[in-house]
Design an enzyme around this catalytic site. Structure first.
Site, PDB file in Angstrom:
ATOM      1  N   LYS A 128      51.624  21.386  47.511  1.00 18.99           N
ATOM      2  CA  LYS A 128      51.894  20.525  46.534  1.00 18.99           C
ATOM      3  C   LYS A 128      50.558  20.064  45.969  1.00 18.99           C
ATOM      4  O   LYS A 128      50.403  19.565  44.660  1.00 18.99           O
ATOM      5  CB  LYS A 128      52.582  19.473  46.909  1.00 18.99           C
ATOM      6  CG  LYS A 128      54.175  19.467  47.253  1.00 18.99           C
ATOM      7  CD  LYS A 128      54.927  18.341  47.433  1.00 18.99           C
ATOM      8  CE  LYS A 128      56.186  18.323  47.592  1.00 18.99           C
ATOM      9  NZ  LYS A 128      57.001  17.122  47.917  1.00 18.99           N
ATOM     10  N   LYS A 211      60.849  29.708  46.443  1.00 16.29           N
ATOM     11  CA  LYS A 211      61.916  28.938  46.876  1.00 16.29           C
ATOM     12  C   LYS A 211      62.729  28.319  45.534  1.00 16.29           C
ATOM     13  O   LYS A 211      61.982  27.971  44.613  1.00 16.29           O
ATOM     14  CB  LYS A 211      61.368  27.844  47.738  1.00 16.29           C
ATOM     15  CG  LYS A 211      62.451  26.694  48.230  1.00 16.29           C
ATOM     16  CD  LYS A 211      61.721  25.708  49.252  1.00 16.29           C
ATOM     17  CE  LYS A 211      61.271  24.726  48.180  1.00 16.29           C
ATOM     18  NZ  LYS A 211      61.085  23.325  49.314  1.00 16.29           N
ATOM     19  N   LYS A 214      63.938  21.828  42.899  1.00 17.66           N
ATOM     20  CA  LYS A 214      64.171  21.050  41.860  1.00 17.66           C
ATOM     21  C   LYS A 214      63.049  20.883  40.893  1.00 17.66           C
ATOM     22  O   LYS A 214      63.086  20.408  39.699  1.00 17.66           O
ATOM     23  CB  LYS A 214      64.908  19.593  42.110  1.00 17.66           C
ATOM     24  CG  LYS A 214      64.060  18.989  43.392  1.00 17.66           C
ATOM     25  CD  LYS A 214      64.908  17.615  43.858  1.00 17.66           C
ATOM     26  CE  LYS A 214      65.125  17.870  45.285  1.00 17.66           C
ATOM     27  NZ  LYS A 214      66.089  16.850  45.928  1.00 17.66           N
TER      28      LYS A 214
HETATM   29  P1  AMP Z   1      64.163  18.285  49.141  1.00 17.32           P
HETATM   30  O1  AMP Z   1      65.075  18.464  47.917  1.00 17.32           O
HETATM   31  O2  AMP Z   1      62.725  19.029  49.236  1.00 17.32           O
HETATM   32  O3  AMP Z   1      64.037  16.862  49.787  1.00 17.32           O
HETATM   33  O4  AMP Z   1      65.020  18.966  50.624  1.00 17.32           O
HETATM   34  C1  AMP Z   1      66.240  18.332  51.273  1.00 17.32           C
HETATM   35  C2  AMP Z   1      66.797  19.281  52.002  1.00 17.32           C
HETATM   36  O5  AMP Z   1      67.108  20.408  51.220  1.00 17.32           O
HETATM   37  C3  AMP Z   1      65.716  19.867  53.223  1.00 17.32           C
HETATM   38  O6  AMP Z   1      66.545  19.851  54.296  1.00 17.32           O
HETATM   39  C4  AMP Z   1      65.429  21.345  52.589  1.00 17.32           C
HETATM   40  O7  AMP Z   1      64.919  22.086  53.797  1.00 17.32           O
HETATM   41  C5  AMP Z   1      66.570  21.776  51.850  1.00 17.32           C
HETATM   42  N1  AMP Z   1      66.274  22.535  50.792  1.00 17.32           N
HETATM   43  C6  AMP Z   1      65.497  22.388  49.820  1.00 17.32           C
HETATM   44  N2  AMP Z   1      65.400  23.417  48.992  1.00 17.32           N
HETATM   45  C7  AMP Z   1      66.120  24.391  49.635  1.00 17.32           C
HETATM   46  C8  AMP Z   1      66.084  25.720  49.440  1.00 17.32           C
HETATM   47  N3  AMP Z   1      65.731  26.212  48.308  1.00 17.32           N
HETATM   48  N4  AMP Z   1      66.882  26.697  50.099  1.00 17.32           N
HETATM   49  C9  AMP Z   1      67.489  26.207  51.319  1.00 17.32           C
HETATM   50  N5  AMP Z   1      67.122  24.572  51.763  1.00 17.32           N
HETATM   51  C10 AMP Z   1      66.686  23.894  50.561  1.00 17.32           C
END
Ligand code: AMP
Ligand code: TRP
Length: 351
Positions: A128, A211, A214
């Site tokens: 990041k 990955k 969002k």
């Molecule tokens: P975040 O959106 O970064 O707050 O992620 C929230 C949850 O979603 C966490 O448990 C991440 O590991 C999971 N997550 C986010 N992006 C992915 C992805 N591309 N594949 C699998 N899990 C994800």
């Protein structure tokens, strides 16, 4: 740097009852990655009857700039997504982080337990911050200590997450172990990461080595839980692939990241193993597989999107649910964090 001392897990955790905590940042809309890597699993854990606490981590979101009105919207939309996906606010505790101040209080203590060297090795920070590390917020660097506080303020023992959070959970374990050692207590459990299922790492639809996120500038790279059926179908149809037919075993997907990603998504949505999907689609062209995947995705995600839209029409009701969840969260976290003040030698004479 002091190396954390490893203590056998079972001995450490025998004193703690099973409890699950996990969080998602309201820093944009929810994606298919969030759904398969996290949300869907959160619902399964709730339905297994384990005590489950789920949080929209708004304090984490502001480690990078968030427009206040958009943050508020994303927090409500996140809550609507949780409920639409099957989180029942009566059976799980569902709330937003900033309403329970125990998180940031414990995070400060953990800032004083975690070492600079530990934080500097976090790959999410390095990704990041990029070349700009002098100019990112101090909060972004301290982010994993707040995450450890989220979990440990509840003495949670298990944390369902996607693959990308593994390193943060190892740090959470190191913080718990160091705190326990430094103060000569067995106060914090050493958490178990739950990284399970066919889609622990959902990849971008445009680049199978990145990955799905969002924050990716290309909306074509992801499926959002707010996308309608046409949009989902069109994104899957246009997803990058190679030109070979699907192989007849999971092994054959090894060096085909885009194909592997679509198969993993299919398996996770259908509640099948990758082998089961391969058995059905061995030798199929993407011209056959993509429409099948699009139909499956629409049938699984469509009802969630519809329910989210319905819930978003009544933001006051969402706020009420989050407030009630925060009351229940606070009732668990407050006494746990209060005791930390005693352990660390703070005078609390106003109580
Ligand atoms: P975040 O959106 O970064 O707050 O992620 C929230 C949850 O979603 C966490 O448990 C991440 O590991 C999971 N997550 C986010 N992006 C992915 C992805 N591309 N594949 C699998 N899990 C994800
Ligand atoms: N860091 C997590 C992510 O970006 C979100 C998060 C914050 C979290 N606190 C947590 C996840 C506690 C699990 C437990 O995905």
């Amino acid at each position: 740097m002091s190396e954390p001392v490893q203590t056998p897990l079972t001995a450490q955790n025998a004193a703690f009852k099973p409890r699950i905590f996990s969080g998602i940042q309201p820093s944009g809309g929810l994606t298919l990655g969030n759904y398969l890597g996290a949300l869907k699993r959160f619902v399964e854990k709730q339905d297994e009857g384990i005590e489950t606490i789920y949080c929209l981590v708004d304090m984490h979101a502001i480690t990078v700039w968030q427009d206040p009105a958009k943050l508020r919207h994303a927090t409500r939309e996140g809550a609507a997504g949780f409920i639409a996906a099957g989180i029942d606010p009566a059976r799980s505790v569902l709330f937003n982080q900033s309403q329970v101040t125990a998180h940031v209080e414990l995070a400060w203590i953990f800032n004083c337990v975690a070492r600079m060297g530990w934080m500097s090795r976090m790959t999410q920070f390095k990704d990041k911050a990029g070349k700009n590390s002098e100019n990112v917020s101090l909060g972004l660097f301290a982010y994993p200590a707040l995450m450890a506080a989220d979990i440990l303020a509840y003495h949670a023992t298990m944390v369902p997450v996607g693959e990308d959070q593994k390193q943060h959970l190892e740090l959470t374990r190191d913080i718990a172990i160091k705190f326990n050692n430094d103060y000569g207590v067995n106060y914090f459990p050493v958490v178990d990461p739950l990284i399970e299922g066919a889609a622990t790492r959902v990849m971008s639809l445009r680049d199978g080595t990145k990955k799905m996120s969002k924050s990716d500038p290309s909306d074509q790279s992801r499926i959002n839980l707010t996308d309608d059926a046409d949009m989902i179908a069109s994104k899957i149809r246009k997803a990058k692939t190679d030109s070979e037919p699907l192989p007849d075993s999971a092994d054959g997907l090894k060096d085909r990241p885009e194909a592997r990603n679509l198969v993993n998504i299919y398996a996770a949505l259908a509640n099948q193993s990758v082998e089961q999907v391969m058995a059905e689609y061995a030798g199929a062209q993407f011209g056959t597989f993509k429409p099948a995947l699009a139909d499956l995705a629409v049938s699984k995600l469509g009802p969630i999107t519809t329910e989210m839209n319905r819930l978003m029409k009544d933001p006051a009701e969402i706020d009420r649910i989050l407030g009630e969840g925060a009351d229940r969260a606070e009732a668990i976290a407050r006494p746990i964090v209060d005791k930390v003040y005693d352990i660390t030698g703070m005078i609390r004479s106003r109580r």
